[in-house]
Design an enzyme around this catalytic site. Structure first.
Site, PDB file in Angstrom:
ATOM      1  N   LYS A   1       0.829  -1.202   0.000  1.00  0.00           N
ATOM      2  CA  LYS A   1       0.000   0.000   0.000  1.00  0.00           C
ATOM      3  C   LYS A   1       0.869   1.259   0.000  1.00  0.00           C
ATOM      4  O   LYS A   1       1.931   1.302   0.610  1.00  0.00           O
ATOM      5  CB  LYS A   1      -0.901  -0.016   1.236  1.00  0.00           C
ATOM      6  CG  LYS A   1      -1.733   1.227   1.458  1.00  0.00           C
ATOM      7  CD  LYS A   1      -2.512   1.111   2.754  1.00  0.00           C
ATOM      8  CE  LYS A   1      -3.202   2.428   3.091  1.00  0.00           C
ATOM      9  NZ  LYS A   1      -2.223   3.483   3.439  1.00  0.00           N
TER      10      LYS A   1
ATOM     11  N   LYS B   1       7.906   9.977  -8.080  1.00  0.00           N
ATOM     12  CA  LYS B   1       8.444  10.892  -7.068  1.00  0.00           C
ATOM     13  C   LYS B   1       9.955  10.743  -6.925  1.00  0.00           C
ATOM     14  O   LYS B   1      10.606  11.561  -6.290  1.00  0.00           O
ATOM     15  CB  LYS B   1       7.789  10.635  -5.703  1.00  0.00           C
ATOM     16  CG  LYS B   1       6.290  10.887  -5.654  1.00  0.00           C
ATOM     17  CD  LYS B   1       5.779  10.958  -4.220  1.00  0.00           C
ATOM     18  CE  LYS B   1       6.149   9.744  -3.390  1.00  0.00           C
ATOM     19  NZ  LYS B   1       5.507   8.502  -3.858  1.00  0.00           N
TER      20      LYS B   1
ATOM     21  N   ASP C   1      -0.040   0.326  -4.814  1.00  0.00           N
ATOM     22  CA  ASP C   1      -0.725  -0.927  -5.098  1.00  0.00           C
ATOM     23  C   ASP C   1      -0.588  -1.247  -6.587  1.00  0.00           C
ATOM     24  O   ASP C   1      -0.377  -0.370  -7.410  1.00  0.00           O
ATOM     25  CB  ASP C   1      -2.224  -0.813  -4.779  1.00  0.00           C
ATOM     26  CG  ASP C   1      -2.481  -0.268  -3.385  1.00  0.00           C
ATOM     27  OD1 ASP C   1      -1.521  -0.196  -2.604  1.00  0.00           O
ATOM     28  OD2 ASP C   1      -3.628   0.095  -3.104  1.00  0.00           O
TER      29      ASP C   1
END
Length: 309
Positions: free
Chosen positions: A51, A82, A169
């Site tokens: 997650k 990112k 995910d």
């Protein structure tokens, strides 16, 4: 130039098409079709899933150092736009493969390994694959281009372990693409509803990929949790196993703020215990884990399964 395609000869196209027919992603699949010629040979490859925000990058970086501490040559590949997977190893946000490719108009022959690969703590080699611009393209292309560069520069010849740290995910074929290369997929989860619910969907995605690729489930790393009862209960029900337990520790939070791995945070008893957990995990993964045949639950089934009366 369209950065999400690259030219091939007619013979290459035919060979790729044949491979895709042999190894399609299943009936009705809408997942991205990866280049089946881009395979990683020689190194043990692990894909870390879980997650979003569960601590995959922290887990991946500390596991990379643990592998290096037992004498392995390690390459960590961050697969998040990112590009923050490796900053505790390198002490910086290194440029992404896509950034570097754009600078040379996607002429890979102009690149050198040092243009996109940075050596981090204890010799861990670090790459940030990055991602396509927001709302465009597919993460699978980015992973494919990264592996292509590694093979072109023969960087995998001197690598024992490759760790893919994968975005959130599994919800699309693009970010499931590291499963094409991995020997084992490892899920990071906390002892709570949201992360176990997400883990169940990841298990389903890995099961689907395992029909046509060599990847298998290796197990679960319990992270940021004092207890593991809900994780263990889920594992027992679907056929998973816990590989390691990293407790909720303020030292982990501080290590991120200090841009450091836990192996640089001293040797207090609490820190040493977490370091040893990672070292044992690295030894276990290197020795080889059982290929687990987990059966994920349906969403409504796991919704009813989790929690207390």
């Amino acid at each position: 130039m369209n950065i999400y395609t690259h030219p091939k000869t007619a013979a290459q196209e035919a060979k790729t098409a044949q491979k895709l027919r042999e190894r399609a992603d299943g009936d009705g699949s809408v997942q991205v079709h990866l280049d089946p010629m881009m395979e990683i040979d020689g190194a043990k490859v692990f894909a870390i899933y879980g997650k979003g925000g569960i601590g995959k990058s922290t887990t991946s970086s500390n596991l990379s150092v643990a592998f290096s501490k037992i004498g392995k040559r390690v390459l960590q590949i961050g697969c998040d736009p990112k590009h923050d997977s490796t900053f505790t190893l390198t002490k910086s946000l290194i440029p992404t493969v896509i950034d570097i490719l754009e600078q040379v108009d996607f002429h890979t022959e102009e690149l050198r390994p040092e243009d996109y690969m940075v050596e981090g703590f204890n010799g861990v080699q670090c790459i940030e694959a990055g991602g396509p611009p927001a709302g465009t393209g597919c993460g699978g292309y980015v992973v494919g281009q990264t592996v292509k560069l590694l093979k072109e520069h023969h960087l995998l010849d001197d690598t024992d372990v490759v760790i893919f740290d994968v975005l959130g995910d599994v919800v699309c074929g693009g970010f499931a693409s590291p499963l094409q290369h991995a020997e084992r997929a490892v899920v990071v989860a906390a002892n709570d509803f949201d992360s176990i619910f997400a883990m169940n969907r990841i298990v389903a995605a890995i099961k689907a990929k395992a029909k046509n690729y060599e990847v298998r489930l290796g197990g679960v790393i319990a992270n940021r949790s004092r207890e593991t009862d809900q994780i263990d209960r889920y594992n027992d029900s679907v056929g998973l196993r816990r590989l390691a337990h990293v407790p909720d520790s303020d030292h982990v939070r501080l290590s991120r703020l200090k841009k450091s791995t836990l192996f640089e945070m001293g040797d207090s008893p609490e820190i040493a215990a977490i370091q040893n957990e990672y070292l044992q995990l690295a030894e276990q993964l290197w020795a080889g884990t059982e290929a687990l045949q987990a059966e994920p639950m349906k969403d409504r089934e796991i919704f009813e399964f989790l929690g207390f009366e």
